[in-house]
Write an enzyme that holds these catalytic residues in place. Structure first.
Site, PDB file in Angstrom:
ATOM      1  N   TYR A 192      40.628  36.090 -34.026  1.00 29.38           N
ATOM      2  CA  TYR A 192      40.617  34.973 -34.983  1.00 29.38           C
ATOM      3  C   TYR A 192      41.533  35.281 -36.183  1.00 29.38           C
ATOM      4  O   TYR A 192      42.336  34.444 -36.586  1.00 29.38           O
ATOM      5  CB  TYR A 192      39.172  34.693 -35.442  1.00 29.38           C
ATOM      6  CG  TYR A 192      39.099  33.676 -36.550  1.00 29.38           C
ATOM      7  CD1 TYR A 192      39.277  32.322 -36.286  1.00 29.38           C
ATOM      8  CD2 TYR A 192      38.886  34.068 -37.868  1.00 29.38           C
ATOM      9  CE1 TYR A 192      39.238  31.379 -37.314  1.00 29.38           C
ATOM     10  CE2 TYR A 192      38.842  33.132 -38.899  1.00 29.38           C
ATOM     11  CZ  TYR A 192      39.017  31.796 -38.620  1.00 29.38           C
ATOM     12  OH  TYR A 192      38.990  30.874 -39.637  1.00 29.38           O
ATOM     13  N   TYR A 243      38.173  18.968 -43.566  1.00 28.66           N
ATOM     14  CA  TYR A 243      36.857  19.377 -44.086  1.00 28.66           C
ATOM     15  C   TYR A 243      36.199  18.219 -44.824  1.00 28.66           C
ATOM     16  O   TYR A 243      36.198  17.103 -44.326  1.00 28.66           O
ATOM     17  CB  TYR A 243      37.005  20.641 -44.956  1.00 28.66           C
ATOM     18  CG  TYR A 243      37.833  21.684 -44.257  1.00 28.66           C
ATOM     19  CD1 TYR A 243      37.385  22.243 -43.067  1.00 28.66           C
ATOM     20  CD2 TYR A 243      39.076  22.071 -44.711  1.00 28.66           C
ATOM     21  CE1 TYR A 243      38.145  23.177 -42.378  1.00 28.66           C
ATOM     22  CE2 TYR A 243      39.847  22.999 -44.034  1.00 28.66           C
ATOM     23  CZ  TYR A 243      39.372  23.537 -42.864  1.00 28.66           C
ATOM     24  OH  TYR A 243      40.128  24.445 -42.182  1.00 28.66           O
TER      25      TYR A 243
END
Ligand code: GLN
Length: 308
Positions: A192, A243
């Site tokens: 990641y 978001y």
């Protein structure tokens, strides 16, 4: 169709807005980036690429890697399996929040674009070890961005790795709840952190945006992913890509948008085979490029791209 003079004028118009934002500083390497950089790229419907401003500067892709890795996870596992591990809903929380993971009965991430969901998505990529998994991710990213010179920036990667304790918290929480399967947490996080530290230009990003807008086809006509997968990736970009600002962005720009704390934002233009991308590392309080959003609003208006 847009030309580079028009794009350059739009960038100049919003240059001053960057001063109202701040570069991400929770990842030390990102805090060293010049906050006044501003660049944009558009891939027109005929495949032509228009760039302006700081369009040759390489910067960290950060969260814009998330839709790319989602596409690869869908290829590796199929739709049903991927969404057994996460939902498709906006979280209503900051991108790195743990709150919903804890309060949702099944402890699954709300969507693949918050950090918890992205870590989960990375855990679904096939490979025998972290090096192999990362290699598959960067190869796939090179393919769909049609940009062979994407590379990992080791400084950013090590900076993310040494300060990524919130992400560690999310991953260990999911492991503790038994939802991260057999994955070794540090191995998943290692991939990641690396996927977030791939260096791109706005041009590479605009090509990724065009790829998803086209339904998963390269400019030479080669189909890389099924249209259904491109629709999942793009639909979730529309609802969860910015978001807590996703609703406002969709209303203001009228296009799906996915941001990263490196300052990039991509906008696939569904139905038009077009891709937009901006780069402005000065961010607003939600972690989205402050001047980049203004440029995308203006581009959408000028080119009449609002989907609604
Ligand atoms: N690497 C960053 C993180 O994990 C990505 C976040 C982002 O771009 N919003 O915090």
């Amino acid at each position: 169709m847009l030309n580079s003079k028009q794009l350059s004028d739009i960038i100049d118009k919003f240059k001053c807005i960057a001063a109202q934002g701040k570069v991400a500083d929770y990842i030390p390497e990102l805090s060293a980036v010049n906050p006044s950089y501003l660049g944009a790229a558009v891939v027109n419907s005929d495949g032509s690429l228009v760039t302006a401003g700081d369009s040759t500067v390489y910067f960290a892709i950060e969260s814009i890697s998330k839709p790319v890795v989602l596409a690869l996870a869908l290829m590796d596992n199929g739709e049903q399996e991927v969404f057994r591990h996460m939902h498709k809903e906006p979280s209503g929380e900051a991108f790195n929040s743990i709150k919903k993971l804890e309060t949702q009965a099944d402890h699954l991430p709300c969507n693949p674009y918050i950090n918890a969901g992205a870590i989960m998505t990375t855990s679904l990529i096939k490979g025998n070890n972290p090096d192999e998994v990362f290699q598959r991710i960067i190869d796939f990213m090179k393919k769909i961005s049609e940009d062979n010179i994407l590379t990992l920036d080791t400084h950013t990667y090590l900076s993310e790795k040494s300060t990524g304790d919130t992400n560690r918290g999310l991953a260990y929480y999911m492991k503790g709840q038994g939802v991260l399967g057999h994955s070794v947490v540090e191995d998943v996080l290692d991939v990641y952190f690396r996927q977030c530290s791939i260096m791109v230009t706005v041009a590479s990003l605009a090509k990724i945006a065009r790829f998803f807008a086209s339904g998963g086809i390269l400019t030479n006509g080669e189909r890389v992913i099924p249209e259904r997968y491109a629709k999942i990736v793009t639909g979730l970009i529309a609802t969860c890509g910015m978001y807590n600002q996703s609703g406002e962005f969709l209303d203001d720009v009228g296009l799906p948008g996915k941001s990263g704390v490196g300052g990039g934002i991509i906008c696939p233009v569904p139905g038009k085979n077009m891709g937009l991308a901006v780069f402005g590392p000065a961010l607003d309080s939600e972690g989205n490029s402050i001047a980049g959003i203004e440029i995308l609003k203006e581009l959408s208006k000028t080119l009449k791209l609002n989907m609604f």
